[in-house]
Motif scaffolding. Structure first.
Motif, PDB file in Angstrom:
ATOM      1  N   ASN A  71     -16.253  76.828 -12.383  1.00 36.07           N
ATOM      2  CA  ASN A  71     -16.710  77.372 -13.660  1.00 36.07           C
ATOM      3  C   ASN A  71     -18.227  77.219 -13.817  1.00 36.07           C
ATOM      4  N   GLY A  72     -18.953  77.540 -12.772  1.00 29.32           N
ATOM      5  CA  GLY A  72     -20.409  77.438 -12.778  1.00 29.32           C
ATOM      6  C   GLY A  72     -20.953  76.245 -12.022  1.00 29.32           C
ATOM      7  N   PHE A  73     -20.141  75.256 -11.805  1.00 33.39           N
ATOM      8  CA  PHE A  73     -20.548  74.089 -11.014  1.00 33.39           C
ATOM      9  C   PHE A  73     -20.367  74.436  -9.541  1.00 33.39           C
ATOM     10  N   PRO A  74     -21.367  74.152  -8.701  1.00 34.24           N
ATOM     11  CA  PRO A  74     -21.255  74.544  -7.292  1.00 34.24           C
ATOM     12  C   PRO A  74     -20.197  73.729  -6.547  1.00 34.24           C
ATOM     13  N   MET A  75     -19.104  74.391  -6.220  1.00 37.40           N
ATOM     14  CA  MET A  75     -18.062  73.731  -5.460  1.00 37.40           C
ATOM     15  C   MET A  75     -17.212  74.766  -4.743  1.00 37.40           C
ATOM     16  N   ALA A  76     -16.512  74.322  -3.746  1.00 40.68           N
ATOM     17  CA  ALA A  76     -15.638  75.192  -2.973  1.00 40.68           C
ATOM     18  C   ALA A  76     -14.474  74.366  -2.448  1.00 40.68           C
ATOM     19  N   ALA A  77     -13.457  75.053  -1.942  1.00 42.68           N
ATOM     20  CA  ALA A  77     -12.293  74.354  -1.406  1.00 42.68           C
ATOM     21  C   ALA A  77     -11.633  75.190  -0.326  1.00 42.68           C
ATOM     22  N   VAL A  78     -10.896  74.498   0.520  1.00 40.60           N
ATOM     23  CA  VAL A  78     -10.059  75.117   1.535  1.00 40.60           C
ATOM     24  C   VAL A  78      -8.650  74.592   1.319  1.00 40.60           C
ATOM     25  N   VAL A  79      -7.687  75.494   1.200  1.00 39.95           N
ATOM     26  CA  VAL A  79      -6.290  75.114   1.060  1.00 39.95           C
ATOM     27  C   VAL A  79      -5.572  75.658   2.286  1.00 39.95           C
ATOM     28  N   THR A  80      -4.779  74.813   2.910  1.00 42.81           N
ATOM     29  CA  THR A  80      -4.135  75.229   4.153  1.00 42.81           C
ATOM     30  C   THR A  80      -2.786  74.542   4.324  1.00 42.81           C
ATOM     31  N   THR A  81      -2.149  74.834   5.421  1.00 44.43           N
ATOM     32  CA  THR A  81      -0.857  74.227   5.721  1.00 44.43           C
ATOM     33  C   THR A  81      -1.070  72.792   6.206  1.00 44.43           C
ATOM     34  N   PRO A  82      -0.052  71.950   6.115  1.00 40.24           N
ATOM     35  CA  PRO A  82      -0.186  70.578   6.612  1.00 40.24           C
ATOM     36  C   PRO A  82      -0.548  70.521   8.098  1.00 40.24           C
TER      37      PRO A  82
END
Length: 112
Positions: free
Chosen positions: A26-37
């Motif tokens: 929401n405007g804060f610099p961040m990212a993520a990766v979601v993946t399989t186990p």
């Protein structure tokens, strides 16, 4: 538009890896990766670097945005669907009125 929370859901697939950024914070610099186990386990065996990875501020912001998103998810999707329908109708009428129909074959109305 607005029929699913994730764009890939409209295609009926389950991806092995999903990356996300920008709106996630929401405007804060961040990212993520979601993946399989399985993929996550393989990634844990290698060096992985992320500029904003795991700092307390990013974790707090991500948790807060997720909390609000989950609470408002249904309302937001309904609102997006209504607004996207209106926008699609406008652009359809506009392309006809401006004689752009010979340039555009169709509007998929997805991806906004």
């Amino acid at each position: 538009m607005g029929s699913h929370y994730w764009g890939f859901e409209t295609h009926g697939v389950v991806p092995d890896i999903v990356t996300m950024a920008k709106g996630m914070g929401n405007g804060f610099p961040m990212a993520a990766v979601v993946t399989t186990p399985e993929i996550a386990n393989a990634m844990s065996q290698a060096i992985h670097f992320n500029t904003f990875g795991g700092n307390p501020m990013a974790c707090a912001v991500g948790s807060a945005v997720l909390e609000v998103s989950v609470i408002n998810c249904v309302h937001i999707l309904v609102q997006i669907k209504q607004e996207s329908f209106t926008l699609n109708e406008f652009w359809s009428e506009y392309t006809i009125s401006q004689n752009y129909c010979n340039k555009y074959r169709y509007m998929r109305a997805s991806g906004l």
